[in-house]
Design an enzyme around this catalytic site. Sequence first.
Site, PDB file in Angstrom:
ATOM      1  N   CYS B  86       0.834  -1.205   0.000  1.00 33.85           N
ATOM      2  CA  CYS B  86       0.000   0.000   0.000  1.00 33.85           C
ATOM      3  C   CYS B  86       0.872   1.259   0.000  1.00 33.85           C
ATOM      4  CB  CYS B  86      -0.979  -0.065   1.176  1.00 33.85           C
ATOM      5  SG  CYS B  86      -2.353   1.084   1.039  1.00 33.85           S
ATOM      6  N   HIS B 194      -3.507  -5.715   0.900  1.00 32.15           N
ATOM      7  CA  HIS B 194      -2.812  -5.992   2.163  1.00 32.15           C
ATOM      8  C   HIS B 194      -2.757  -7.479   2.497  1.00 32.15           C
ATOM      9  CE1 HIS B 194      -2.456  -1.852   3.822  1.00 32.15           C
ATOM     10  NE2 HIS B 194      -3.486  -1.612   3.028  1.00 32.15           N
ATOM     11  N   GLU B 196      -0.869  -8.809   4.681  1.00 32.34           N
ATOM     12  CA  GLU B 196      -0.626  -8.977   6.127  1.00 32.34           C
ATOM     13  C   GLU B 196      -1.922  -8.938   6.937  1.00 32.34           C
ATOM     14  OE1 GLU B 196      -0.686  -6.193   4.633  1.00 32.34           O
ATOM     15  OE2 GLU B 196      -0.761  -4.453   5.973  1.00 32.34           O
TER      16      GLU B 196
END
Lengths: 79, 220
Positions: B86, B194, B196
């Site tokens: 990002c 994302h 994660e």
Amino acid sequence: MKARVFVTLKNGVLDPQGKAIGHALNGLGFGSVGEVRQGKVIDLELSESDPAKAKASLKDMCEKLLANTVIEKYEIEIK
Amino acid sequence: MKSAVIVFPASNCDRDAATALEQMTGKKAAMVWHQDSVLPDVDLVVLPGGFSYGDYLRCGAMANQSKIMGAIKAHAAKGGAVLGICNGFQVLTESGLLPGALMRNAGLKFVCKPVSLSVEETQSSFTRKYDKGASVTFPVAHGEGNYYADTETLDRLEGEGRVMFRYRDNPNGSARDIAGILNEKRNVLGLMPHPERVVDPLNGGTDGRALFQGLIESLS
């Protein structure tokens, strides 16, 4: 010495903000508005007194930070 | 695998990244402040999501001037893995480690939702644990994720198998539906979604785990 730097999107790079501004102006009745492109104005005060040196230094600033030359172009105005 | 997460002022996914790394590797990630000039001895450097420097001037432009960027460029130059998520992807394009730029979303709105992606290439330590063409769901949360590069660069990225993830339903106007790209040496990945945030099932998905597993296998 004062300087003004204009940073705008290169021709051909889509400008969604400019488009939205254009639509809004049309919506307000400004029917004559065609394409709109928007950008940034950056005003700087420099301690440099030699215009040629100032311009060279401003160009360096544009290349290194003020503009992303992948998508933007810049113009320098010394006042 | 030893990892570090870079913390810029207004990074806000740095701890998400650290938590995901710790869950996956069993080791704590080193949190590295942007004003440090040296990286600890690590295999992977993560540039996290957020709004570094309030997105002033352009997203990632100020972060790219941080002291730590010199060490990150050196780490990448010697083949070390770098993952930019990002805002981290925006920093990587600003730094020139990845080509192109990320512009305002075509719809002008901040987009925050899970998106379906296809894994385009599996020849990288980041994507080796996925099947080519697999569908994965990662969340996106950005206002400036509209990937732009000139036609020549886009052709080159595609020709060299460096488009790693594509949106199945483009949320931001990105050129050729690009969600994530790799550098030429294949050790630097930048992506807007994302991974994660989809490591722990409690967060609603685990599609991101394979990305970290691939890195662990390659770098441990």
